[in-house]
Design a protein around this motif. Structure first.
Motif, PDB file in Angstrom:
ATOM      1  N   TRP A   1       0.822  -1.211   0.000  1.00 44.52           N
ATOM      2  CA  TRP A   1       0.000   0.000   0.000  1.00 44.52           C
ATOM      3  C   TRP A   1       0.857   1.261   0.000  1.00 44.52           C
ATOM      4  O   TRP A   1       0.583   2.204  -0.736  1.00 44.52           O
ATOM      5  CB  TRP A   1      -0.920   0.003   1.223  1.00 44.52           C
ATOM      6  CG  TRP A   1      -1.931  -1.099   1.195  1.00 44.52           C
ATOM      7  CD1 TRP A   1      -1.839  -2.318   1.805  1.00 44.52           C
ATOM      8  CD2 TRP A   1      -3.180  -1.126   0.491  1.00 44.52           C
ATOM      9  NE1 TRP A   1      -2.949  -3.086   1.534  1.00 44.52           N
ATOM     10  CE2 TRP A   1      -3.787  -2.385   0.743  1.00 44.52           C
ATOM     11  CE3 TRP A   1      -3.842  -0.188  -0.315  1.00 44.52           C
ATOM     12  CZ2 TRP A   1      -5.026  -2.736   0.214  1.00 44.52           C
ATOM     13  CZ3 TRP A   1      -5.081  -0.539  -0.835  1.00 44.52           C
ATOM     14  CH2 TRP A   1      -5.658  -1.786  -0.582  1.00 44.52           C
TER      15      TRP A   1
ATOM     16  N   GLY B   1      -8.205   0.452  -2.324  1.00 43.86           N
ATOM     17  CA  GLY B   1      -8.834   0.160  -1.044  1.00 43.86           C
ATOM     18  C   GLY B   1     -10.338  -0.020  -1.179  1.00 43.86           C
ATOM     19  O   GLY B   1     -10.934  -0.895  -0.537  1.00 43.86           O
TER      20      GLY B   1
ATOM     21  N   ARG C   1      -4.464   4.621  -4.912  1.00 41.75           N
ATOM     22  CA  ARG C   1      -4.407   3.842  -3.677  1.00 41.75           C
ATOM     23  C   ARG C   1      -5.787   3.750  -3.039  1.00 41.75           C
ATOM     24  O   ARG C   1      -6.197   2.680  -2.572  1.00 41.75           O
ATOM     25  CB  ARG C   1      -3.419   4.473  -2.691  1.00 41.75           C
ATOM     26  CG  ARG C   1      -3.176   3.629  -1.455  1.00 41.75           C
ATOM     27  CD  ARG C   1      -2.488   4.406  -0.341  1.00 41.75           C
ATOM     28  NE  ARG C   1      -1.210   4.970  -0.721  1.00 41.75           N
ATOM     29  CZ  ARG C   1      -0.432   5.638   0.123  1.00 41.75           C
ATOM     30  NH1 ARG C   1      -0.819   5.811   1.395  1.00 41.75           N
ATOM     31  NH2 ARG C   1       0.718   6.137  -0.273  1.00 41.75           N
ATOM     32  N   ALA C   2      -6.519   4.860  -3.031  1.00 43.96           N
ATOM     33  CA  ALA C   2      -7.858   4.860  -2.449  1.00 43.96           C
ATOM     34  C   ALA C   2      -8.797   3.952  -3.237  1.00 43.96           C
ATOM     35  O   ALA C   2      -9.597   3.206  -2.657  1.00 43.96           O
ATOM     36  CB  ALA C   2      -8.413   6.283  -2.404  1.00 43.96           C
ATOM     37  N   ARG C   3      -8.693   3.990  -4.570  1.00 44.52           N
ATOM     38  CA  ARG C   3      -9.560   3.136  -5.377  1.00 44.52           C
ATOM     39  C   ARG C   3      -9.242   1.660  -5.157  1.00 44.52           C
ATOM     40  O   ARG C   3     -10.142   0.812  -5.164  1.00 44.52           O
ATOM     41  CB  ARG C   3      -9.432   3.491  -6.866  1.00 44.52           C
ATOM     42  CG  ARG C   3      -9.995   4.859  -7.219  1.00 44.52           C
ATOM     43  CD  ARG C   3     -10.148   5.038  -8.709  1.00 44.52           C
ATOM     44  NE  ARG C   3      -8.902   4.907  -9.432  1.00 44.52           N
ATOM     45  CZ  ARG C   3      -7.999   5.876  -9.590  1.00 44.52           C
ATOM     46  NH1 ARG C   3      -8.230   7.076  -9.050  1.00 44.52           N
ATOM     47  NH2 ARG C   3      -6.893   5.680 -10.270  1.00 44.52           N
TER      48      ARG C   3
ATOM     49  N   SER D   1     -10.553   9.480  -2.828  1.00 48.97           N
ATOM     50  CA  SER D   1     -10.808   9.271  -4.247  1.00 48.97           C
ATOM     51  C   SER D   1     -11.494  10.481  -4.878  1.00 48.97           C
ATOM     52  O   SER D   1     -11.109  10.951  -5.957  1.00 48.97           O
ATOM     53  CB  SER D   1     -11.668   8.019  -4.436  1.00 48.97           C
ATOM     54  OG  SER D   1     -12.031   7.839  -5.783  1.00 48.97           O
TER      55      SER D   1
ATOM     56  N   ASP E   1     -11.544   6.461   2.251  1.00 55.78           N
ATOM     57  CA  ASP E   1     -11.061   6.202   0.890  1.00 55.78           C
ATOM     58  C   ASP E   1     -11.968   6.861  -0.151  1.00 55.78           C
ATOM     59  O   ASP E   1     -11.481   7.331  -1.192  1.00 55.78           O
ATOM     60  CB  ASP E   1     -10.976   4.693   0.640  1.00 55.78           C
ATOM     61  CG  ASP E   1      -9.672   4.097   1.133  1.00 55.78           C
ATOM     62  OD1 ASP E   1      -8.702   4.851   1.330  1.00 55.78           O
ATOM     63  OD2 ASP E   1      -9.606   2.865   1.337  1.00 55.78           O
TER      64      ASP E   1
ATOM     65  N   HIS F   1     -13.601   3.001   4.898  1.00 53.80           N
ATOM     66  CA  HIS F   1     -14.157   3.015   3.546  1.00 53.80           C
ATOM     67  C   HIS F   1     -14.554   4.440   3.155  1.00 53.80           C
ATOM     68  O   HIS F   1     -14.263   4.895   2.037  1.00 53.80           O
ATOM     69  CB  HIS F   1     -15.372   2.089   3.499  1.00 53.80           C
ATOM     70  CG  HIS F   1     -16.082   2.084   2.180  1.00 53.80           C
ATOM     71  ND1 HIS F   1     -15.643   1.350   1.102  1.00 53.80           N
ATOM     72  CD2 HIS F   1     -17.211   2.739   1.770  1.00 53.80           C
ATOM     73  CE1 HIS F   1     -16.468   1.536   0.079  1.00 53.80           C
ATOM     74  NE2 HIS F   1     -17.423   2.371   0.461  1.00 53.80           N
TER      75      HIS F   1
END
Length: 370
Positions: A231, A244, A240-242, A284, A280, A277
């Motif tokens: 990560w 996750g 990275r957020a997508r 995003s 993220d 969640h």
């Protein structure tokens, strides 16, 4: 109906009450971590608990396989023919595991002295997951703080309802978890398509549907921080957020699948009460809104959902700080919001005054932003 695990006071005591000593299998998955692998293996051997040690190499291109061969009969080696990811390594090793308890240890982490003996002494028949804390470690093995922070209470007991209503609970990463074989047998094998990384995310998301868990404040292992972690190695915060978010979507699907097998209800919008969640989704939307995977989502909607989340065990100060953070995220101009998120995600980028403020909040006020 969710049935809580009996308290310590309710458990039987006296002659014949102690369970038989469990057998332990330690599974170490490795991909290009040859420089760290000896520390992981040696830390298990040093515990002198007669554990079965299975080491899986996922087709490394460094010296990992030479390191494994040097241990001879002290380990059971598995050499994957092609690189398949973490789930495939877990599956291959579990097929050869003989222990009552299974410990998946990342190859870049290591066990702390005496930790496995302590963990085995805490064995309780019927408990499916044991959650422990970890110490942070730098690349040299020097120990620092604790993960998760002590102010965050680890979930324990029957957490099936929490999973089915929120989609997540407070736990640890791979090397801070010990699993009972009977729990793993209900949910293995793991999808190799969905869990090339972070396969433990699947396990902690579905096993508690089948039985209780325990949380202990002991530190089990060292969580080594380095630039090559899956990560952390991705500098594109939006990507990275997508990643996750997709991991969460896969976990939520698994929760619905296993809950359905058990006839248990699941709320239709699991992610709306899952703070990590929602974080993220915020990242995003802030860094790459054109690629955001949640249709119709907005900063305002995410902030509203986050502020409505109720965390069990969260103190008044922590809740106030969390509410303030999310209020700022909703009001801040896009540029400022992105900068604040960069500082949150990358501690090394924080100015000295901000780092000092964060330490004050953690040490004096017991506040950890989530």
């Amino acid at each position: 109906m969710d049935t809580p695990l009996p308290s310590d006071a309710q458990r039987p005591t006296g002659a014949g009450a102690s369970p038989a000593a469990p057998k332990l299998t330690v599974i170490i998955g490795c991909y290009n971590y040859g420089r760290y692998l000896p520390a992981a293996i040696d830390s298990v051997i040093a515990e002198n608990v007669c554990a079965q040690i299975i080491v899986v190499d996922d087709c490394s291109t460094d010296n990992s396989r030479d390191v494994m061969r040097a241990y001879g009969s002290q380990i059971t080696p598995i050499f994957q023919p092609v690189n398949q990811g973490v789930a495939a390594s877990f599956n291959a090793a579990f097929a050869q595991a003989t222990g009552d308890l299974i410990y998946f240890l990342d190859a870049d982490d290591f066990v702390l002295p005496g930790a496995l003996k302590q963990a085995l002494s805490r064995y309780e028949p019927g408990v499916l997951i044991y959650h422990y804390r970890m110490r942070y470690s730098d690349e040299t093995g020097a120990l620092a703080g604790i993960h998760p922070a002590p102010q965050i209470p680890l979930a324990a007991g029957d957490i099936s309802r929490q999973l089915r209503e929120q989609g997540r609970y407070a736990t640890n990463v791979t090397s801070g978890l010990i699993f009972a074989r009977e729990g793993l047998e209900k949910v293995m094998p793991i999808s190799t398509e969905h869990y090339r990384i972070s396969a433990e995310g699947y396990l902690v998301s579905v096993i508690p549907l089948y039985g209780p868990t325990r949380a202990h404040e002991d530190t089990l292992s060292a969580y080594r921080l380095h630039a090559a972690q899956n990560w952390k190695s991705q500098a594109d915060f939006g990507a990275r957020a997508r990643k996750g978010l997709q991991h969460d979507f896969n976990r939520y699907e698994a929760i619905r699948d296993h809950a359905g097998r058990l006839g248990l209800p699941v709320v239709p919008t699991l992610g709306d009460a899952d703070l990590l969640h929602l974080n993220d989704r915020l990242i995003s939307l802030s860094f790459a809104p054109e690629h955001h995977p949640v249709a119709g989502d907005s900063i305002g909607q995410v902030v509203k959902l986050a502020k409505s989340v109720v965390l069990e065990g969260e103190g008044a100060r922590a809740r106030t700080a969390r509410q303030a953070w999310w209020t700022i995220m909703g009001l801040a101009p896009a540029g400022l919001r992105r900068q604040l998120l960069r500082w949150k995600m990358d501690p090394q980028s924080r100015p000295a005054w901000l780092a000092s403020s964060g330490r004050f909040l953690r040490k004096r006020l017991g506040v950890v932003l989530r």
